[in-house]
Motif scaffolding. Sequence first.
Motif, PDB file in Angstrom:
ATOM      1  N   PRO A 166       0.748  -1.409  -0.100  1.00 12.85           N
ATOM      2  CA  PRO A 166      -0.159   0.006   0.084  1.00 12.85           C
ATOM      3  C   PRO A 166       0.791   1.318  -0.033  1.00 12.85           C
ATOM      4  O   PRO A 166       2.058   1.224   0.381  1.00 12.85           O
ATOM      5  CB  PRO A 166      -0.639  -0.080   1.113  1.00 12.85           C
ATOM      6  CG  PRO A 166      -0.124  -1.087   2.156  1.00 12.85           C
ATOM      7  CD  PRO A 166       0.711  -1.900   1.332  1.00 12.85           C
ATOM      8  N   PRO A 167       0.197   2.445  -0.348  1.00 12.74           N
ATOM      9  CA  PRO A 167      -0.999   2.519  -0.518  1.00 12.74           C
ATOM     10  C   PRO A 167      -1.600   2.033  -1.918  1.00 12.74           C
ATOM     11  O   PRO A 167      -0.714   2.134  -2.919  1.00 12.74           O
ATOM     12  CB  PRO A 167      -1.315   3.976  -0.299  1.00 12.74           C
ATOM     13  CG  PRO A 167      -0.030   4.809  -0.919  1.00 12.74           C
ATOM     14  CD  PRO A 167       0.848   3.641  -0.341  1.00 12.74           C
ATOM     15  N   PHE A 168      -3.111   2.078  -2.173  1.00 10.02           N
ATOM     16  CA  PHE A 168      -3.420   1.612  -3.549  1.00 10.02           C
ATOM     17  C   PHE A 168      -4.550   2.504  -3.905  1.00 10.02           C
ATOM     18  O   PHE A 168      -5.642   2.605  -3.784  1.00 10.02           O
ATOM     19  CB  PHE A 168      -4.272   0.052  -3.475  1.00 10.02           C
ATOM     20  CG  PHE A 168      -3.285  -1.143  -2.659  1.00 10.02           C
ATOM     21  CD1 PHE A 168      -2.151  -1.243  -3.420  1.00 10.02           C
ATOM     22  CD2 PHE A 168      -3.441  -1.380  -1.590  1.00 10.02           C
ATOM     23  CE1 PHE A 168      -1.468  -2.214  -2.637  1.00 10.02           C
ATOM     24  CE2 PHE A 168      -2.952  -2.631  -1.057  1.00 10.02           C
ATOM     25  CZ  PHE A 168      -1.512  -2.792  -1.842  1.00 10.02           C
ATOM     26  N   PRO A 169      -4.078   3.583  -4.723  1.00 11.10           N
ATOM     27  CA  PRO A 169      -4.925   4.616  -5.099  1.00 11.10           C
ATOM     28  C   PRO A 169      -6.062   4.355  -6.172  1.00 11.10           C
ATOM     29  O   PRO A 169      -5.823   3.108  -6.713  1.00 11.10           O
ATOM     30  CB  PRO A 169      -3.978   5.662  -5.935  1.00 11.10           C
ATOM     31  CG  PRO A 169      -2.592   5.449  -5.311  1.00 11.10           C
ATOM     32  CD  PRO A 169      -2.530   3.976  -5.163  1.00 11.10           C
ATOM     33  N   VAL A 170      -7.027   4.859  -6.048  1.00 15.53           N
ATOM     34  CA  VAL A 170      -8.119   4.322  -6.909  1.00 15.53           C
ATOM     35  C   VAL A 170      -7.656   4.176  -8.285  1.00 15.53           C
ATOM     36  O   VAL A 170      -8.210   3.302  -8.975  1.00 15.53           O
ATOM     37  CB  VAL A 170      -9.371   5.418  -6.937  1.00 15.53           C
ATOM     38  CG1 VAL A 170     -10.520   4.940  -7.909  1.00 15.53           C
ATOM     39  CG2 VAL A 170     -10.146   5.392  -5.547  1.00 15.53           C
ATOM     40  N   GLU A 171      -7.132   5.237  -9.003  1.00  5.16           N
ATOM     41  CA  GLU A 171      -6.887   5.067 -10.353  1.00  5.16           C
ATOM     42  C   GLU A 171      -5.794   3.826 -10.625  1.00  5.16           C
ATOM     43  O   GLU A 171      -5.834   3.179 -11.624  1.00  5.16           O
ATOM     44  CB  GLU A 171      -5.986   6.057 -10.726  1.00  5.16           C
ATOM     45  CG  GLU A 171      -4.649   6.819 -10.358  1.00  5.16           C
ATOM     46  CD  GLU A 171      -4.922   7.625  -8.935  1.00  5.16           C
ATOM     47  OE1 GLU A 171      -4.062   8.125  -8.523  1.00  5.16           O
ATOM     48  OE2 GLU A 171      -6.104   7.401  -8.409  1.00  5.16           O
ATOM     49  N   GLU A 172      -4.953   3.432  -9.690  1.00  4.61           N
ATOM     50  CA  GLU A 172      -4.275   2.376  -9.844  1.00  4.61           C
ATOM     51  C   GLU A 172      -4.901   1.067  -9.739  1.00  4.61           C
ATOM     52  O   GLU A 172      -4.613  -0.102 -10.423  1.00  4.61           O
ATOM     53  CB  GLU A 172      -3.053   2.372  -8.700  1.00  4.61           C
ATOM     54  CG  GLU A 172      -1.957   3.273  -9.243  1.00  4.61           C
ATOM     55  CD  GLU A 172      -0.700   3.511  -8.160  1.00  4.61           C
ATOM     56  OE1 GLU A 172      -0.508   2.317  -7.405  1.00  4.61           O
ATOM     57  OE2 GLU A 172      -0.169   4.314  -8.042  1.00  4.61           O
ATOM     58  N   GLU A 173      -5.903   0.985  -8.651  1.00  6.15           N
ATOM     59  CA  GLU A 173      -6.705  -0.038  -8.812  1.00  6.15           C
ATOM     60  C   GLU A 173      -7.522  -0.310  -9.937  1.00  6.15           C
ATOM     61  O   GLU A 173      -7.681  -1.700 -10.544  1.00  6.15           O
ATOM     62  CB  GLU A 173      -7.675   0.029  -7.224  1.00  6.15           C
ATOM     63  CG  GLU A 173      -7.045  -0.026  -6.148  1.00  6.15           C
ATOM     64  CD  GLU A 173      -6.602  -1.305  -5.800  1.00  6.15           C
ATOM     65  OE1 GLU A 173      -5.503  -1.812  -6.180  1.00  6.15           O
ATOM     66  OE2 GLU A 173      -7.074  -1.793  -4.661  1.00  6.15           O
ATOM     67  N   ILE A 174      -8.011   0.758 -10.537  1.00 10.03           N
ATOM     68  CA  ILE A 174      -8.985   0.584 -11.786  1.00 10.03           C
ATOM     69  C   ILE A 174      -7.781  -0.046 -12.921  1.00 10.03           C
ATOM     70  O   ILE A 174      -8.325  -0.895 -13.685  1.00 10.03           O
ATOM     71  CB  ILE A 174      -9.309   1.942 -12.085  1.00 10.03           C
ATOM     72  CG1 ILE A 174     -10.441   2.379 -11.267  1.00 10.03           C
ATOM     73  CG2 ILE A 174      -9.767   2.028 -13.682  1.00 10.03           C
ATOM     74  CD1 ILE A 174     -10.944   3.813 -11.572  1.00 10.03           C
ATOM     75  N   ALA A 175      -6.737   0.500 -13.021  1.00 11.22           N
ATOM     76  CA  ALA A 175      -5.973   0.004 -13.985  1.00 11.22           C
ATOM     77  C   ALA A 175      -5.536  -1.325 -13.711  1.00 11.22           C
ATOM     78  O   ALA A 175      -5.472  -2.234 -14.892  1.00 11.22           O
ATOM     79  CB  ALA A 175      -4.536   0.750 -13.806  1.00 11.22           C
ATOM     80  N   VAL A 196     -10.668   1.110   1.186  1.00  8.59           N
ATOM     81  CA  VAL A 196     -11.935   1.490   0.556  1.00  8.59           C
ATOM     82  C   VAL A 196     -11.720   1.629  -0.972  1.00  8.59           C
ATOM     83  O   VAL A 196     -12.531   1.749  -1.774  1.00  8.59           O
ATOM     84  CB  VAL A 196     -12.695   2.532   0.979  1.00  8.59           C
ATOM     85  CG1 VAL A 196     -12.042   3.816   0.842  1.00  8.59           C
ATOM     86  CG2 VAL A 196     -14.253   2.408   0.780  1.00  8.59           C
ATOM     87  N   THR A 197     -10.438   1.885  -1.412  1.00  3.60           N
ATOM     88  CA  THR A 197     -10.184   2.334  -2.922  1.00  3.60           C
ATOM     89  C   THR A 197     -10.613   1.272  -3.752  1.00  3.60           C
ATOM     90  O   THR A 197     -11.098   1.441  -4.786  1.00  3.60           O
ATOM     91  CB  THR A 197      -8.739   2.871  -3.049  1.00  3.60           C
ATOM     92  OG1 THR A 197      -8.019   1.603  -2.612  1.00  3.60           O
ATOM     93  CG2 THR A 197      -8.450   4.051  -2.432  1.00  3.60           C
ATOM     94  N   LYS A 198     -10.492   0.038  -3.241  1.00  2.00           N
ATOM     95  CA  LYS A 198     -10.821  -1.122  -4.480  1.00  2.00           C
ATOM     96  C   LYS A 198     -12.261  -1.051  -4.630  1.00  2.00           C
ATOM     97  O   LYS A 198     -12.810  -1.431  -5.592  1.00  2.00           O
ATOM     98  CB  LYS A 198     -10.398  -2.350  -3.759  1.00  2.00           C
ATOM     99  CG  LYS A 198     -10.902  -2.848  -2.241  1.00  2.00           C
ATOM    100  CD  LYS A 198     -10.194  -4.042  -1.872  1.00  2.00           C
ATOM    101  CE  LYS A 198     -10.691  -4.559  -0.537  1.00  2.00           C
ATOM    102  NZ  LYS A 198      -9.654  -3.713   0.309  1.00  2.00           N
ATOM    103  N   LEU A 199     -12.994  -0.658  -3.545  1.00  2.00           N
ATOM    104  CA  LEU A 199     -14.518  -0.499  -3.580  1.00  2.00           C
ATOM    105  C   LEU A 199     -14.858   0.410  -4.746  1.00  2.00           C
ATOM    106  O   LEU A 199     -15.736   0.351  -5.585  1.00  2.00           O
ATOM    107  CB  LEU A 199     -15.530  -0.690  -2.619  1.00  2.00           C
ATOM    108  CG  LEU A 199     -15.248  -1.665  -1.509  1.00  2.00           C
ATOM    109  CD1 LEU A 199     -15.759  -1.469  -0.212  1.00  2.00           C
ATOM    110  CD2 LEU A 199     -15.605  -3.031  -2.105  1.00  2.00           C
ATOM    111  N   THR A 200     -14.335   1.512  -4.516  1.00  2.00           N
ATOM    112  CA  THR A 200     -14.484   2.653  -5.507  1.00  2.00           C
ATOM    113  C   THR A 200     -14.287   2.155  -6.855  1.00  2.00           C
ATOM    114  O   THR A 200     -14.857   2.593  -8.111  1.00  2.00           O
ATOM    115  CB  THR A 200     -13.602   4.010  -4.986  1.00  2.00           C
ATOM    116  OG1 THR A 200     -13.837   4.236  -3.895  1.00  2.00           O
ATOM    117  CG2 THR A 200     -14.003   5.006  -6.167  1.00  2.00           C
ATOM    118  N   ALA A 201     -12.921   1.608  -7.098  1.00  3.38           N
ATOM    119  CA  ALA A 201     -12.721   0.819  -8.476  1.00  3.38           C
ATOM    120  C   ALA A 201     -13.740   0.018  -9.099  1.00  3.38           C
ATOM    121  O   ALA A 201     -14.037   0.163 -10.242  1.00  3.38           O
ATOM    122  CB  ALA A 201     -11.421   0.468  -8.278  1.00  3.38           C
ATOM    123  N   ALA A 202     -14.119  -0.741  -8.279  1.00  2.00           N
ATOM    124  CA  ALA A 202     -15.145  -1.980  -8.498  1.00  2.00           C
ATOM    125  C   ALA A 202     -16.367  -1.144  -8.877  1.00  2.00           C
ATOM    126  O   ALA A 202     -16.996  -1.580  -9.998  1.00  2.00           O
ATOM    127  CB  ALA A 202     -15.298  -2.713  -7.480  1.00  2.00           C
TER     128      ALA A 202
END
Length: 236
Positions: A166-175, A196-202
């Motif tokens: 970590p950390p895992f920013p939303v844009e990186e999780e999306i990618a 929570v960023t992985k949930l935002t990406a999902a």
Amino acid sequence: MTLLLLAGTGEARQIAEALADRCTDFTVWLPGEGRIARDWPIAPARGTLADCLNDPAITAVLDATHPFSTDATQEATHICAERGLPYCLLWRPEWRAQSGDRWTHVLTEAEAAKHIPPGATVFVATGREGLAHFAALRAAHVYCRQIGAPDAPFPFPNGQYLIQNPPFPVEEEIALFQRLEIDWLVTRNTGSTRAVTKLTAARQLGLNVLMIDRPAPPDAPRAASVAEALEWAPAR
């Protein structure tokens, strides 16, 4: 007074740093044989959780373990009741589904595995401990994120570890989800603001989420935030 802080969350480190700044007399117990012991403001306590809880010097216990660390919490509440020690559980709010989320609520990893269809590509964000429940998904591919190098190969052929920190920013999780062609996410409802960023990406990608519901907390005093926990601690 010596406060025993049971760690296992990011909030526990914040509490420890604040207590150290206030010169509060406290000690820290770390789970997992001290795997997260780096850079703490004080040296962690030695011995088992029971050893620490039964130390005569301990006069109160603040439980900031992981919300799914039920064994540690049960042991702590039991020993505190036996010794008559004040006890408080840091119980951060759960995640709540938002518009656009595609959540299915389940109670365990085993139940989650039953919902995954053949041909799916699955991102398991619950740690390696529960991977065995997904071994029967012969027609699916399973990815499991691992912080730090694993100490053994992936436990079944149709899957692999992703070594990330970590950390895992939303844009990186999306990618990441797009690159791996993920269509199912399995996670526990920890309520962590960092995770929570992985949930935002999902949500943005329209992925299916199997949300493992949090076990019920013990009937004991609770704090919903670091600030509330620190308000409780000095009063002990």
